[in-house]
Design a protein around this motif. Structure first.
Motif, PDB file in Angstrom:
ATOM      1  N   ALA B  18       0.840  -1.299   0.088  1.00 39.18           N
ATOM      2  CA  ALA B  18      -0.061  -0.076  -0.013  1.00 39.18           C
ATOM      3  C   ALA B  18       0.877   1.201  -0.100  1.00 39.18           C
ATOM      4  CB  ALA B  18      -1.127   0.079   1.285  1.00 39.18           C
ATOM      5  N   LEU B  19       1.970   0.968   0.741  1.00 36.50           N
ATOM      6  CA  LEU B  19       2.885   2.271   0.833  1.00 36.50           C
ATOM      7  C   LEU B  19       3.331   2.702  -0.638  1.00 36.50           C
ATOM      8  CD1 LEU B  19       3.935   3.816   3.075  1.00 36.50           C
ATOM      9  CD2 LEU B  19       5.987   2.423   3.081  1.00 36.50           C
ATOM     10  N   GLY B  20       3.665   1.469  -1.217  1.00 37.29           N
ATOM     11  CA  GLY B  20       4.088   1.927  -2.672  1.00 37.29           C
ATOM     12  C   GLY B  20       2.977   2.595  -3.565  1.00 37.29           C
ATOM     13  N   LEU B  21       1.666   1.769  -3.305  1.00 38.55           N
ATOM     14  CA  LEU B  21       0.464   2.504  -4.212  1.00 38.55           C
ATOM     15  C   LEU B  21       0.500   3.959  -3.762  1.00 38.55           C
ATOM     16  CD1 LEU B  21      -2.228  -0.099  -4.137  1.00 38.55           C
ATOM     17  CD2 LEU B  21      -1.160   0.638  -5.918  1.00 38.55           C
ATOM     18  N   VAL B  22       0.509   4.141  -2.628  1.00 40.74           N
ATOM     19  CA  VAL B  22      -0.008   5.670  -2.112  1.00 40.74           C
ATOM     20  C   VAL B  22       1.230   6.452  -2.486  1.00 40.74           C
ATOM     21  CG1 VAL B  22      -0.039   7.213  -0.011  1.00 40.74           C
ATOM     22  CG2 VAL B  22      -1.229   4.824  -0.042  1.00 40.74           C
ATOM     23  N   LEU B  23       2.417   6.042  -2.496  1.00 41.63           N
ATOM     24  CA  LEU B  23       3.641   6.981  -2.940  1.00 41.63           C
ATOM     25  C   LEU B  23       3.579   7.324  -4.072  1.00 41.63           C
ATOM     26  CD1 LEU B  23       6.249   7.787  -1.198  1.00 41.63           C
ATOM     27  CD2 LEU B  23       7.490   6.104  -2.523  1.00 41.63           C
ATOM     28  N   ILE B  24       3.146   6.520  -5.212  1.00 43.78           N
ATOM     29  CA  ILE B  24       3.075   6.763  -6.452  1.00 43.78           C
ATOM     30  C   ILE B  24       1.850   7.722  -6.707  1.00 43.78           C
ATOM     31  CG2 ILE B  24       2.310   5.891  -8.837  1.00 43.78           C
ATOM     32  CD1 ILE B  24       4.479   3.522  -8.057  1.00 43.78           C
ATOM     33  N   TYR B  25       0.695   7.392  -6.073  1.00 50.02           N
ATOM     34  CA  TYR B  25      -0.385   8.297  -6.019  1.00 50.02           C
ATOM     35  C   TYR B  25      -0.492   9.574  -5.648  1.00 50.02           C
ATOM     36  CZ  TYR B  25      -5.013   9.997  -5.708  1.00 50.02           C
ATOM     37  OH  TYR B  25      -6.105  10.812  -5.732  1.00 50.02           O
ATOM     38  N   LEU B 147      11.254   0.670   6.770  1.00 49.22           N
ATOM     39  CA  LEU B 147      10.747   1.328   5.597  1.00 49.22           C
ATOM     40  C   LEU B 147      10.074   2.319   5.526  1.00 49.22           C
ATOM     41  CD1 LEU B 147      10.895  -1.753   3.135  1.00 49.22           C
ATOM     42  CD2 LEU B 147      12.550   0.274   2.916  1.00 49.22           C
ATOM     43  N   MET B 148       8.924   1.985   6.386  1.00 54.81           N
ATOM     44  CA  MET B 148       7.960   3.185   6.584  1.00 54.81           C
ATOM     45  C   MET B 148       8.671   4.543   7.085  1.00 54.81           C
ATOM     46  SD  MET B 148       4.533   3.106   8.824  1.00 54.81           S
ATOM     47  CE  MET B 148       5.170   4.224  10.169  1.00 54.81           C
ATOM     48  N   LEU B 149       9.415   4.095   8.243  1.00 50.39           N
ATOM     49  CA  LEU B 149       9.953   5.330   8.806  1.00 50.39           C
ATOM     50  C   LEU B 149      10.708   6.038   7.870  1.00 50.39           C
ATOM     51  CD1 LEU B 149      10.999   4.277  12.344  1.00 50.39           C
ATOM     52  CD2 LEU B 149       9.912   6.217  11.714  1.00 50.39           C
ATOM     53  N   ILE B 150      11.807   5.423   7.005  1.00 47.34           N
ATOM     54  CA  ILE B 150      12.593   6.038   6.166  1.00 47.34           C
ATOM     55  C   ILE B 150      12.015   6.802   5.108  1.00 47.34           C
ATOM     56  CG2 ILE B 150      14.141   5.574   4.140  1.00 47.34           C
ATOM     57  CD1 ILE B 150      15.330   2.940   5.660  1.00 47.34           C
ATOM     58  N   PHE B 151      10.683   6.412   4.638  1.00 50.07           N
ATOM     59  CA  PHE B 151      10.007   7.031   3.492  1.00 50.07           C
ATOM     60  C   PHE B 151       9.320   8.313   4.262  1.00 50.07           C
ATOM     61  CE2 PHE B 151      10.707   3.303   0.825  1.00 50.07           C
ATOM     62  CZ  PHE B 151      11.212   3.988   0.001  1.00 50.07           C
TER      63      PHE B 151
END
Lengths: 258, 288, 331
Positions: B18-25, B147-151
């Motif tokens: 989901a993180l990947g999806l949201v990041l792109i969105y 990863l969540m923290l890094i992003f």
């Protein structure tokens, strides 16, 4: 005809309209003026019921509008145009006007799906009505043009035409000449006067262009920071020191800048 | 308790995807339906490194992520870049088309037979309180949180993050300010693909490796993103965790076959009450 | 040249009707090719229904295959379990699916864009699961048989019945989108604010769109059930929903001919690629990507372009401002 009784509108902590009261008499052109952010469009959005005031009542022909939903307002006899033009961009001029006739057309799905003669007749009458409005606005030759292809001035005309087509008692015009050149402005001011004199509409007008307001208005309310600071005939308002201080100074620079 | 914990593990994977999806969105204003299939391809690539070239897990893992980054960048440069100003529905359907292409290609290259995939860390379960953890599960949770923290930090506090946020808000203005918007978007796609790839390599040991393995994960990631409000990075992870736990609870107490139905029922109820998602801001009223 | 000829509406429709009438003879009454044709009809109805919702109304649905399943099972239950005749069971299947559409439409009214997408996605995913697990009604894994109507002895006459139904539905949908109802849908798509201001009840019409769209899709599902004689949970899954979505975007949004073109294209492609396993997806996927990259308004825009040049009034250049067109559907 339309009465604002002590209306207050708040967004979070911000008071957009503060205890505003005024009355629009039947058959007149009534203008609301004021600097940007004075809360003028908020007034319209209250009448259209997009916003609900936190206090006060809005009476139209003696009936409180607060209890209605946005789509019911037109059936009360109030139509409006929009500041930035809210047309249906992929439709033609004709289709936009026909859509404006929505409240008056029958919408029963069965005759529509079968395209019965009654539906065809209704559709033909609707087209005739649309042509009448286009005649009045002098845009008949644009009937089948997509509105996204029109210049802003013509789009404004169509926006007003869409409000007119249902024959409302009261028409709300939100900055009808914003972004128009002097010739177009002249045409619109003639149109507004015709709305009153020939069609018998009551007009509530929001406008920045002082020449237009002074020319067509029967009465003017001046707003600043959500409050009414003055009201009267155009001449009275123009000479009110409070108005000059709060507003006309700004307008003069505004005009000078043009 | 054990059920909740294993739910959290799945939740972490959903959250990552989901993180990947949201990041792109959030950055490029586009929902990438091909995300799951890109992750699946990445996982297959890592499997090729592992089994064909007999590399170690860490090397394969890193090489696969490198592949994912390049893959994401190519998809953006080659296709999505041209659709930057297209209607959103067109963009969505293109990613659906890519979904079908990647799925078909993966089937051609790697076949349709499921294969086993190794866990990141082997070892016996550890008991903490009344709950058993495998080291792999701890690894999954750890990597998600990291990863969540890094992003979150990158997006919030660095220049790159600022460029991403600016490009998301106004492409033209950002270009005028000297931000190379297209490059930022390409980078976002690369990062999104990496996140998906990680999720894929975490999923494979649990579900077996095959061409359909990421489909359910993608659906749940999508649901998680929506639940989180679609614009919030922490929201995506929290949404993923909620869905993971909820799904596991339903599977245990009610009916494992209908867990999908109940999960979507939950989402629809949540959305009915809060149409903008749990972490979504207040709905803006259009100014007229 | 061919494009020019196709612009003549009557000629095109006439040719299509003749083609449909002689089709069974062209393919030598082959069951395979007749099925291909009926499947195309089913997808044509579904993509027109979905286009009504997305292209005209601006409301996204990524779970329309769910309605096909509901329609198919309705027909199976009504014809086999209840024993209703064909001409009652098929419309009733539409009404049952329409009621499900109403249930979906009610909460969907509050949702926009991705949120609506995920809600309808959930619907499309859930229907096969529910069908699978509601053994008592649906027969679970083993599916349900559909009693074929006796009044049309052969598949041959059934073929014509379904062709006629498809033509009628096309006409009905065409009438709806051209009417005041259709204009209300487009108005909601283009500007909800203006739509409300001119008296369009947004919640009501959004729900109405869902009901109309699911009603016709349910009929399409019913046609499938009657033609195949059997329905099972995995006949229409979420990838079928995606496929229908691709049909309308590739064919052309807010266009009835576009829906049909998309349906024909994606129903016929698998026929040519089926012998190579896994190629179908790749070919369809590549077709989708290429067409959207190079013809963003869909295949139908190929035909429209010539037309518009003719209609545009001459000498009005100075009034026309090239404006960017607003986005189509709020997804």
């Amino acid at each position: 005809m339309l009465t604002f009784n002590d209306i207050t509108v708040q967004f979070g902590g911000l008071t957009a309209v503060n205890s505003l009261s005024f009355e629009v008499p039947k058959g007149q052109i009534y203008s609301i003026i004021g600097p940007n952010g004075a809360g003028k469009t908020t007034v319209f959005n209250c009448i259209s019921r997009f916003y609900t005031p936190s206090k006060g009542s809005i009476l139209f022909n003696g009936e409180d509008l607060i209890k209605y939903k946005p789509h019911q307002i037109i059936n009360k006899g109030i139509a409006r145009s929009f500041q930035n033009v809210e047309l249906f961009t992929k439709m033609t001029v004709m289709e936009n006007l026909l859509t404006g006739l929505h409240p008056l057309l029958k919408k029963n799905i069965f005759p529509i799906a079968l395209n019965l003669p009654s539906v065809k007749r209704m559709e033909k009458d609707a087209r005739d009505q649309a042509y009448e409005v286009m005649d009045l606005l002098n845009i008949t030759d644009l009937a089948n043009e997509k509105v996204s292809n029109l210049s802003f001035g013509f789009q404004k005309m169509v926006d007003i035409g869409r409000a007119m087509i249902v024959n409302p008692q009261l028409i709300l015009l939100d900055e009808p000449v914003a972004g128009m050149n002097p010739i177009e402005t002249e045409k619109i001011s003639e149109l507004i006067l015709r709305l009153k004199n020939e069609l018998g509409y009551t007009v509530l007008l929001i406008e920045h262009d002082m020449s237009l307001v002074m020319k067509v208005s029967d009465a003017v309310t001046v707003m600043n920071f959500g409050k009414k600071i003055s009201e009267g005939t155009p001449a009275e308002v123009q000479n009110d020191p409070v108005v000059i201080e709060a507003y006309l100074g700004e307008v003069e620079t505004h005009v000078a800048a043009k | 308790m054990q059920i909740i914990v294993s739910g959290l593990i799945f939740g972490c994977i959903y959250g990552l995807a989901a993180l990947g999806l949201v990041l792109i969105y959030k950055t490029t204003d586009l929902v990438n339906f091909a995300q799951g299939e890109m992750a699946m391809v990445t996982t297959f690539v890592s499997f090729t490194f592992l089994s064909q070239f007999e590399m170690g897990y860490t090397t394969s893992f890193l090489l696969a992520l490198l592949f994912a980054a390049v893959f994401g960048a190519i998809v953006h440069q080659g296709i999505m870049k041209r659709l930057q100003s297209a209607p959103p529905l067109n963009q969505l359907v293109v990613t659906l088309g890519l979904f079908m292409v990647f799925n078909g290609l993966a089937g051609l290259i790697w076949g349709h037979k499921p294969a086993g995939y190794p866990q990141a860390i082997k070892g016996d379960s550890i008991k903490m309180g009344s709950v058993f953890f495998t080291p792999n599960e701890i690894f999954v949770m750890g990597i998600t949180l990291t990863l969540m923290l890094i992003f979150f930090v990158i997006f919030r506090y660095t220049k790159v993050g600022l460029a991403m946020r600016a490009s998301a808000q106004d492409i033209k203005a950002s270009q005028l300010m000297g931000i190379k918007v297209t490059n930022v978007f390409t980078a976002t796609w690369a990062v999104g693909a990496i996140l998906g790839g990680v999720a894929g390599m975490m999923t494979a040991p649990i579900t077996f490796l095959d061409t359909h393995m990421m489909f359910d994960v993608l659906i749940m990631a999508f649901a998680a993103a929506v639940l989180g409000g679609f614009l919030s990075l922490p929201g995506a992870v929290v949404g993923g965790l909620i869905i993971g736990v909820f799904e596991n609870l339903i599977a245990f107490y009610l009916s494992p076959e209908l867990k999908l139905v109940y999960t979507f029922l939950l989402i629809i109820i949540v959305l009915y009450i809060r149409p903008q998602g749990i972490f979504g801001g207040t709905q803006s009223v259009k100014k007229v | 040249m061919i494009l020019k000829l196709l612009e003549n509406k009557r000629l095109t429709i006439g040719l299509l009707v003749v083609f449909m009438l002689i089709y069974p003879f062209l393919v030598g009454n082959s069951n395979y090719f007749m099925t291909l044709f009926v499947i195309t009809c089913i997808y044509a109805i579904t993509s027109m229904s979905l286009n009504l919702l997305i292209g005209y109304g601006g409301q996204i649905s990524v779970g329309h295959a769910g309605f096909l399943t509901v329609g198919g099972y309705s027909v199976a239950i009504l014809s086999s379990t209840v024993g209703l005749p064909f001409f009652l069971a098929l419309p009733l299947a539409g009404i049952m699916t329409g009621s499900i559409g109403l249930l979906i439409g009610l909460p969907a009214v509050r949702l926009k864009g991705h949120f609506l997408a995920v809600a309808t996605l959930g619907f499309g995913l859930s229907i096969p699961q529910i069908v699978l697990n509601w053994d008592g009604l649906t027969g679970g894994y083993s599916g349900l048989a559909v009693t074929k109507p006796l009044m049309f002895g052969s598949d041959f006459s059934l073929f014509y019945v379904f062709v006629v139904i498809t033509v009628i539905i096309t006409w009905l949908i065409q009438n709806i989108v051209k009417s005041s109802l259709g204009r209300a849908f487009i108005a909601i798509r283009d500007s909800e604010v203006a739509a409300q201001a001119i008296g369009i009840n947004i919640s009501f019409y959004k729900t109405t769109m869902f009901v109309i769209s699911s009603f016709f899709t349910g009929i399409a599902g019913g046609i499938y059930g009657y033609w195949v004689g059997f329905v099972s949970p995995n006949d229409f899954i979420i990838t079928n929903s995606f496929l229908v979505l691709a049909m309308i975007v590739v064919g052309g949004l807010a266009s009835i001919p576009g829906s049909i073109i998309g349906a024909v294209l994606f129903s016929v492609i698998p026929h040519f690629t089926d012998s190579y396993i896994g190629i179908t997806n790749i070919v369809i996927g590549i077709a989708v990507v290429l067409i959207i990259l190079f013809k963003p308004d869909g295949i139908v825009s190929l035909f429209k372009m010539n037309k518009q040049k003719l209609v545009k009034p001459a000498g009005k250049g100075e009034l026309l401002v090239q404006g960017g067109e607003k986005e189509n559907a709020n997804i």
